[in-house]
Enzyme design. Sequence first.
Site, short mmCIF file in Angstrom:
data_model
loop_
_atom_site.label_atom_id
_atom_site.label_comp_id
_atom_site.label_asym_id
_atom_site.label_seq_id
_atom_site.Cartn_x
_atom_site.Cartn_y
_atom_site.Cartn_z
N ASP A 6 0.81 -1.23 0.00
CA ASP A 6 0.00 0.00 0.00
C ASP A 6 0.84 1.28 0.00
O ASP A 6 1.98 1.30 0.45
CB ASP A 6 -0.99 0.02 1.17
CG ASP A 6 -0.34 -0.17 2.54
OD1 ASP A 6 0.70 -0.85 2.62
OD2 ASP A 6 -0.88 0.37 3.52
N GLU A 39 -0.62 -2.21 4.98
CA GLU A 39 0.28 -2.18 6.15
C GLU A 39 0.13 -0.91 6.95
O GLU A 39 0.32 -0.91 8.15
CB GLU A 39 1.74 -2.35 5.69
CG GLU A 39 2.73 -2.61 6.83
CD GLU A 39 3.04 -1.39 7.70
OE1 GLU A 39 3.16 -1.54 8.92
OE2 GLU A 39 3.12 -0.28 7.15
ZN LIG Z 1 5.07 3.58 6.34
ZN LIG Z 2 6.43 0.89 5.42
#
Ligand SMILES: [Zn+2]
Ligand SMILES: [Zn+2]
Length: 389
Positions: free
Chosen positions: A81, A139
């Site tokens: 991401d 994440e």
């Molecule tokens: Zn980051």
């Molecule tokens: Zn990262």
Amino acid sequence: MGDDLKSRVQKLGESLVGWRRTLHRRPELGFEEHETAAFVAARLRELGADVKTGVGRTGVVGVLRAPAAKRPPVLLRADMDALPIEEAPGRPYGSEIAGRMHACGHDGHMAMLLGAATVLADVRKRLDRDVVLCFQPGEEGFGGAEAMIEDGVLTEHGVGEVYGLHLWSLFPVGTVQLRVGPAMAAQDEFVASIVGKGGHGAMPHEAKDPVVAAALAIVALQSVVARSIDPIQPAVVSVGSFNAGTAANVIPEAATLRGTLRSFDDGVRETLRRRVREVLEGTASAGGGRLEFTLIPGYPAVVNDAAAVARVRAHAAIVVGEVNVVDPAPMAAAEDFAYFLRKAPGAFAFIGAGNTARNIVAPHHSPHFDIDEAALPVGAELLARIALG
Ligand SMILES: [Zn+2]
Ligand SMILES: [Zn+2]
């Protein structure tokens, strides 16, 4: 093992940069990585991996099968991401999507894992365990690791070990940095409203002033780390937001504090959560008000397995030379690879990606963030060696 891995990775050089730049131009936020996932899945299919999409919503898993597996599979993870940041202008490979940027290096993580996968597919005969290539969504605070674990990425394949890398612009390119034990912090947030009684600023005795109570609470919170935590253990309590009132002569009904808690140990984490709440409750009631408290749990600490770290260090010494394998201090940032490390032994390592001579120095999550792409073959070779090691 024949040591042609370095030359095989070097031959990939252009592809690594190409993949990274393609992904860099098309950043997508957590659980929206549709184009990204399609790109990754297409590359993995070309390599002959067994590919599954939609794992943990937008995650992709490719499995490279060993000819005759002798031990449980190893999982290699890259996150996918980007961030809601407008990239600084002027880069030929800059983001084409307004307000979106790969400002944490996850584009590079995907390129490195695709690079390792390409090399491993070429030398598949040498594998003595299956390799689970895990492309994780979300994440940056979305909990993508947990989503993939709940979807069975570990149990379905009986994964025995887990490894992840993070490019790091504050470490010089050409270094690999990892440590035994706690490496990155557990993170929680809280929202605390002290509810008093509003009134006229000239008649404080008729009100129960939440502003004064909240101000005292911020000061009192400084005692949590100082007085409730073992001084040998690192911990942070920071209040980053204080909101109350709209006019100079009005005592508001409530004041709201938002803060973050960081720690590296489960016991310390529990103490922080408990003591922060107790101190806020006590201060609110001393001011005649009451507390509304919400804890927003974040990621646990990243804790590396000692034997896995030793193995990664040995591989890294072949990749960058022993003097460039560094033992860094723990970092107070959080990372959801922590969830993988709670289920299986393994390690999380940093690949130096900064270069002061080339002015690649901006921190992660900055609109000026960039990586020295010379870091990409380092990470790709290291991942390939881990899988074969
Ligand atoms: Zn980051
Ligand atoms: Zn990262």
